[in-house]
Design an enzyme around this catalytic site. Structure first.
Site, PDB file in Angstrom:
ATOM      1  N   MET A 167      85.705  80.570 119.932  1.00 25.25           N
ATOM      2  CA  MET A 167      85.627  81.947 119.417  1.00 25.25           C
ATOM      3  C   MET A 167      84.915  82.818 120.447  1.00 25.25           C
ATOM      4  O   MET A 167      84.373  83.877 120.106  1.00 25.25           O
ATOM      5  CB  MET A 167      84.891  81.980 118.082  1.00 25.25           C
ATOM      6  N   ALA A 207      82.060  84.072 123.303  1.00 22.70           N
ATOM      7  CA  ALA A 207      80.597  84.017 123.468  1.00 22.70           C
ATOM      8  C   ALA A 207      80.241  82.669 124.104  1.00 22.70           C
ATOM      9  O   ALA A 207      79.373  81.937 123.619  1.00 22.70           O
ATOM     10  CB  ALA A 207      79.879  84.225 122.139  1.00 22.70           C
ATOM     11  N   HIS A 247      80.274  75.162 125.620  1.00 23.74           N
ATOM     12  CA  HIS A 247      81.725  75.359 125.756  1.00 23.74           C
ATOM     13  C   HIS A 247      82.206  74.873 127.118  1.00 23.74           C
ATOM     14  O   HIS A 247      83.281  74.300 127.245  1.00 23.74           O
ATOM     15  CB  HIS A 247      82.094  76.837 125.619  1.00 23.74           C
TER      16      HIS A 247
END
Ligand code: PAF
Length: 282
Positions: free
Chosen positions: A28, A30, A35
Site C-alpha cells: 500500500m 509508504a 518492504h
C-alpha cells in the site's frame, strides 16, 4: 529504473510483454526497509519484479485511517529503483469502477482475531490481492510475515481458487530498538515509539517460556499501562489460528495487537513448545 504503471490497461499490456518468471510484491506504499526486504526477495527469485502501490479502500473500516494513510509515491519509486522493474499505482476508480464491487468471502479464518476487530478487513485484502494476481499474473508473490493472519489467508486464497502462485513469506524487519517496521510507525511520536517497544519486549520474553502453560501465563499477565492498550496477546496454532491450550506442544505463533497513541500495531513470533516437565536445555 522502475517504470510507473498508472492504469489497469497499461499493466495488462506490460504483463503481456514480459518473458520469463514474474514476481509481484503487493503493497500500500509508504515503503520502508521492511518492504524493501520483500522486493529484494522477489528480485532474487524472478526475472521481472512488479511492485503494486495501492491504498485499498476495501480493507479499511469506518473510522480507520484510510484518508490519512501516508501516500508517498515519489519516495516509494526511488526506494525500489534498483530492484523493481515496474510499480503499478492505479486510481481507486480504475480498480473498482462500481461503487459496490464483488468481494471475496474469506470464511472463518477471516473472522477471528484481526478479522473480529476489523470486520470486512480480510475480505477487502483478499479481493484486492485476487485482482492484483489476475492482472499481474505472477509466478511468485511476496508478503511480510508481520501480517501473519493475512499471509495465512492469502495462502488459502491461492489454494482454494487454484491460482498456482508460489507465496513467499519474508521475516519481520525490525528497527535497532526491536520495533517491527510498519508504515503506521510514522504516526507515532518519539514517546509513542518507545511505548510501542512493549510488543517486541513481550515477544523477546517468550523464549523464557518453553512450555504452553508458561507461555500462556506470560501472555495473560498484563501489567497495567496507560500508554499501551492491548487488543490481544495470544498464542495460536499456525495452521488453524485456533488458540492453543495448556496441553499444546509444537510450533505456536504468538500474536500481539495493541494501540499506542491511537495507532494500531501488530507483531508476532514463532515459538516451539515442548511438553510441560520436559524443558529444552541450551
Ligand atoms: O499488507 C498490505 O500492505 C496490504 O494488506 C496488501 C497485501 C498490499 C493488500 O492491500
Amino acid at each position: 529504473m522502475t517504470t510507473l504503471i498508472p492504469t489497469v490497461k497499461e499493466l495488462q499490456a506490460y504483463r503481456a510483454s514480459l518473458k520469463g518468471s514474474v514476481a509481484l510484491v503487493p503493497t500500500m506504499g509508504a515503503l520502508h526497509e521492511g518492504h524493501l526486504s520483500l522486493v529484494r526477495e522477489a528480485r532474487s527469485r524472478a526475472d521481472s519484479v512488479i511492485v503494486s502501490n495501492f491504498v485499498n479502500p476495501l480493507q479499511f473500516g469506518p473510522g480507520e485511517d484510510y484518508e490519512r494513510y501516508p501516500r508517498t509515491l515519489e519516495d516509494d519509486l526511488a526506494l525500489v529503483d534498483d530492484f523493481a522493474d515496474a510499480m503499478f499505482a492505479p486510481e481507486v476508480r480504475d480498480m473498482y469502477p462500481y461503487p459496490e464491487p464483488f468481494k471475496v468471502d474469506v470464511g472463518p479464518l477471516g473472522r477471528v482475531l484481526e478479522g473480529e476487530i476489523r470486520p470486512g478487513h480480510f475480505s477487502g485484502v483478499a479481493t484486492v490481492v485476487l485482482k492484483l494476481f489476475l492482472l499481474a499474473q505472477p509466478h511468485i508473490a511476496v508478503f511480510g510475515q508481520k501480517d501473519a493472519q493475512q499471509l495465512a489467508i492469502i495462502r488459502r486464497l491461492v489454494h482454494d481458487f487454484n491460482l498456482g502462485i508460489e507465496i513467499v513469506g519474508v521475516p519481520i524487519v525490525r528497527e535497532e530498538t526491536g520495533l517491527a517496521r510498519s508504515s503506521r510507525n510514522s504516526y507515532l511520536t518519539a514517546k509513542g515509539r518507545e511505548d510501542a517497544l512493549a510488543l517486541s519486549v513481550l515477544l523477546s520474553k517468550t523464549v523464557e517460556c518453553p512450555t504452553a502453560p508458561e507461555l500462556l501465563r506470560l501472555l495473560r499477565n498484563k501489567e497495567n499501562s496507560s500508554s499501551v492498550t492491548w487488543d490481544y496477546r495470544l498464542a495460536v496454532n499456525p495452521a488453524t489460528f485456533e488458540e492453543i491450550d495448556d496441553a499444546y506442544v509444537g510450533e505456536a505463533l504468538v500474536l500481539l495487537a495493541a494501540r499506542v497513541e491511537g495507532v494500531r500495531l501488530i507483531d508476532n513470533a514463532s515459538v516451539n513448545l515442548v511438553p510441560s516437565g520436559i524443558k529444552e536445555t541450551a
